[in-house]
Enzyme design. Structure first.
Site, PDB file in Angstrom:
ATOM      1  N   ASP A 156      12.787 -22.837   6.973  1.00 22.23           N
ATOM      2  CA  ASP A 156      13.669 -23.043   5.826  1.00 22.23           C
ATOM      3  C   ASP A 156      14.753 -21.960   5.785  1.00 22.23           C
ATOM      4  O   ASP A 156      14.709 -21.007   6.543  1.00 22.23           O
ATOM      5  CB  ASP A 156      12.851 -23.038   4.523  1.00 22.23           C
ATOM      6  CG  ASP A 156      12.044 -21.762   4.354  1.00 22.23           C
ATOM      7  OD1 ASP A 156      11.584 -21.219   5.372  1.00 22.23           O
ATOM      8  OD2 ASP A 156      11.879 -21.289   3.211  1.00 22.23           O
ATOM      9  N   CYS A 206     -12.739   4.839  -2.351  1.00 23.73           N
ATOM     10  CA  CYS A 206     -12.489   5.855  -3.386  1.00 23.73           C
ATOM     11  C   CYS A 206     -13.772   6.541  -3.859  1.00 23.73           C
ATOM     12  O   CYS A 206     -13.742   7.707  -4.250  1.00 23.73           O
ATOM     13  CB  CYS A 206     -11.787   5.222  -4.573  1.00 23.73           C
ATOM     14  SG  CYS A 206     -10.207   4.508  -4.132  1.00 23.73           S
ATOM     15  N   ASP A 239       4.061 -18.050   8.915  1.00 20.50           N
ATOM     16  CA  ASP A 239       5.394 -18.186   8.339  1.00 20.50           C
ATOM     17  C   ASP A 239       6.340 -18.365   9.524  1.00 20.50           C
ATOM     18  O   ASP A 239       6.035 -17.949  10.636  1.00 20.50           O
ATOM     19  CB  ASP A 239       5.717 -16.920   7.533  1.00 20.50           C
ATOM     20  CG  ASP A 239       7.000 -17.083   6.752  1.00 20.50           C
ATOM     21  OD1 ASP A 239       7.533 -18.212   6.712  1.00 20.50           O
ATOM     22  OD2 ASP A 239       7.477 -16.088   6.181  1.00 20.50           O
ATOM     23  N   CYS A 245     -14.070   1.553  -5.419  1.00 19.99           N
ATOM     24  CA  CYS A 245     -14.217   0.788  -4.179  1.00 19.99           C
ATOM     25  C   CYS A 245     -14.884   1.683  -3.140  1.00 19.99           C
ATOM     26  O   CYS A 245     -14.943   2.899  -3.314  1.00 19.99           O
ATOM     27  CB  CYS A 245     -12.860   0.258  -3.709  1.00 19.99           C
ATOM     28  SG  CYS A 245     -11.864   1.460  -2.813  1.00 19.99           S
ATOM     29  N   CYS A 260     -10.893   4.126  -9.487  1.00 18.53           N
ATOM     30  CA  CYS A 260     -11.418   3.019  -8.696  1.00 18.53           C
ATOM     31  C   CYS A 260     -12.745   3.438  -8.081  1.00 18.53           C
ATOM     32  O   CYS A 260     -12.937   4.591  -7.724  1.00 18.53           O
ATOM     33  CB  CYS A 260     -10.397   2.681  -7.602  1.00 18.53           C
ATOM     34  SG  CYS A 260     -10.939   1.421  -6.444  1.00 18.53           S
TER      35      CYS A 260
HETATM   36 ZN   LIG Z   1     -10.349   2.254  -4.314  1.00 22.71          ZN
END
Ligand SMILES: [Zn+2]
Length: 541
Positions: free
Chosen positions: A122, A279, A87, A276, A274
């Site tokens: 921009d 977790c 950016d 993942c 969760c």
């Molecule tokens: Zn998680």
């Protein structure tokens, strides 16, 4: 062409974007990298989380590291072998005002460090400014875009042409039209961050779709600052292909735990919703007990897993043709998201033109906002533009939808079929059976098995808006057709009097004989006998 579309659903697409370093798959999320305070090294983002691309800020690199990224090359400097987008520092301009670098310098810098995808400098429109000021940002961004093409040197970088205008949709349209005339490979929608922070997803829908309506469809669209997984599906469905997220790290710093349905403070959680790798096997109270730095990394990693998982679900939904259902499910996470979904009604014809309408899967109809679905709009438009009843049709026999589909094979319909069979063949030919059903309105019997008229599941009881919609479709159908008589098998259980009333009104206006037989009477035989009498009477006339 650097962008190739593989699959489509709604305005969403799974595509391949070829950069000078790698080819990446869209929809694609670029985690924002800030080299000085990066909680997770970029290399791990790819290896462990599967992020094929990252975004970093050329202005920050230039200010803090000057020539180092130029000498090493950006990929070595960040130690990342995926695609790197930069950016230009436009957001810093929005927040801090003029940042002391001009466009030529920042473009040149991005070319020298070797970005894969780079952005011109921009002028973001922002949220709290007057229309005159907004007009200025659009003009100045366009002026710089034109100037940029005179000075750029490298052709192997994909350049991003940002669309400005903010909430002023006429300016967004003007900006999109003018930017699309320039040979950018990618466009971006500028400054929606503040709109998302203030939960104006309805305005976001306006902005994205206004931009989409005026941009070349073959160029990918980046949505700046769209970092929350709860809104990914909405943005993807509207045709945004690329996103960047600083939110995963910013939220982590503030002890905020992302889910695809919203955000929780870590201290509010008793359970992790969760599984993942972070977790799994951990409890919120254990994470709260960690040091601030450990906690931040834990949360940043979890947040990224959640973002990636949601993107995978979205891609699968695109492949399955079920993105609408997915987006609708997410929209129920917050009223502001649902307002975004409801806003789609204003764009239903544009969405219908851009969306594939033949799919592998059937569709689920939950509620009246599903009436804006491209499949429903598509059928309504095609029926009114292209369909006419068989030439022999004189009597329209309207039969209510059945649980089982296709309708003409349902058990409830077999008795009616018997009545029709019992008629003299000449007369029988003049009777045209149509089903009235949610969400498609009128289904002529000969189209009953055409997709998706039998491939959908509808939640009963129907809401009032849906009943009114179907009644309107039925009335419109009678209005534009040339039947001599209308017979309604009236089903008060599912439809109250909506269909009957609408037909009564229409038939009176057209001076058509109208009969209705209440299906709610105990003795089914009576109905069939009466139907027979009504139909036979027609013959004796
Ligand atoms: Zn998680």
């Amino acid at each position: 062409m650097s962008f190739e579309v593989k699959e489509k659903d709604l305005l969403a697409r799974i595509g391949k974007l070829k950069t000078k370093t790698v080819t990446v798959e869209t929809p694609l999320l670029f985690p924002v990298i800030n080299p000085s305070i990066q909680p997770i090294p970029p290399k791990r983002l790819k290896a462990e989380f599967g992020f094929e691309a990252v975004i970093t800020n050329a202005y920050i690199l230039w200010k803090r590291y000057q020539n180092k990224p130029v000498e090493q090359g950006l990929h070595r400097f960040l130690d990342f072998d995926g695609a790197i987008m930069t950016d230009s520092g436009a957001y810093q301009i929005l927040v801090y005002g003029n940042v002391g670098v001009n466009q030529k310098e920042i473009v040149d810098y991005q070319e020298r460090i070797g970005s894969d995808i780079a952005t011109i400098l921009d002028i973001p429109t922002g949220w709290k400014i007057t229309k005159d000021q907004a007009t200025e940002t659009v003009k100045e961004t366009l002026r710089r875009a034109k100037e940029f093409f005179k000075t750029k040197k490298r052709d192997d970088i994909l350049w991003v042409g940002p669309v400005q205008g903010g909430r002023h949709l006429d300016l967004v349209a003007e900006s999109a039209v003018k930017m699309s005339k320039l040979p950018f490979q990618i466009h971006a929608l500028g400054s929606p961050t503040e709109i998302m922070e203030s939960y104006r997803f309805d305005v976001l829908v306006d902005m994205i779709l206004t931009a989409k309506m005026h941009l070349p469809v073959e160029r990918p669209l980046h949505l700046f600052g769209a970092g929350h997984p709860a809104m990914f599906s909405l943005a993807v469905a509207l045709g945004c292909d690329l996103f960047d997220s600083a939110a995963y790290a910013l939220y982590a710093r503030e002890n905020r735990y992302m889910t695809e349905n919203g955000t929780w403070r870590l201290s509010e959680l008793d359970y992790f919703p969760c599984q993942c790798p972070k977790c799994r096997g951990n409890k919120p109270k254990d994470v709260l007990a960690k040091t601030a730095k450990e906690r931040e990394i834990f949360l940043a990693e979890h947040n990224l897993h959640v973002c990636q998982a949601e993107l995978n679900r979205i891609k699968q939904a695109i492949r399955d043709g079920r993105l609408w259902e997915h987006m609708e499910m997410r929209a129920h996470a917050h009223p502001a998201l649902l307002s975004g979904l409801k806003k789609l009604k204003s764009y239903e014809n544009f969405m219908e033109k851009q969306s594939p309408t033949a799919k592998r899967s059937g569709l689920f109809f939950f509620d009246s906002y599903d009436l804006s679905r491209p499949e429903v709009v598509h059928y309504r438009n095609r029926l009114s533009e292209n369909y006419s009843p068989p030439k022999s049709a004189l009597i329209l026999l309207l039969v209510p939808q059945t649980q089982c589909k296709p309708f003409h094979k349902a058990r409830e319909f077999q008795k009616i079929k018997q009545v029709l069979k019992g008629l003299n063949p000449e007369l029988s030919r003049t009777v045209h059976v149509c089903f009235y059903a949610a969400p498609f309105g009128v289904t002529p019997i000969e189209l009953d098995e055409v997709y998706p008229l039998s491939q959908h599941e509808t939640a009963l009881p129907l809401d009032k808006e849906t009943k009114d919609y179907v009644a309107e479709q039925v009335a419109d159908y009678v209005k534009r057709s040339e039947y001599a008589e209308v017979v309604l098998l009236h089903d008060p259980t599912n439809w109250n009097n909506t269909i009957k009333k609408a037909l009564k009104r229409t038939c009176r206006a057209k001076q058509l004989p109208f009969h209705h037989l209440n299906l709610n009477v105990k003795r089914q035989k009576t109905i069939l006998t009466r139907l027979e009498i009504i139909l036979n009477k027609k013959q004796s006339e």
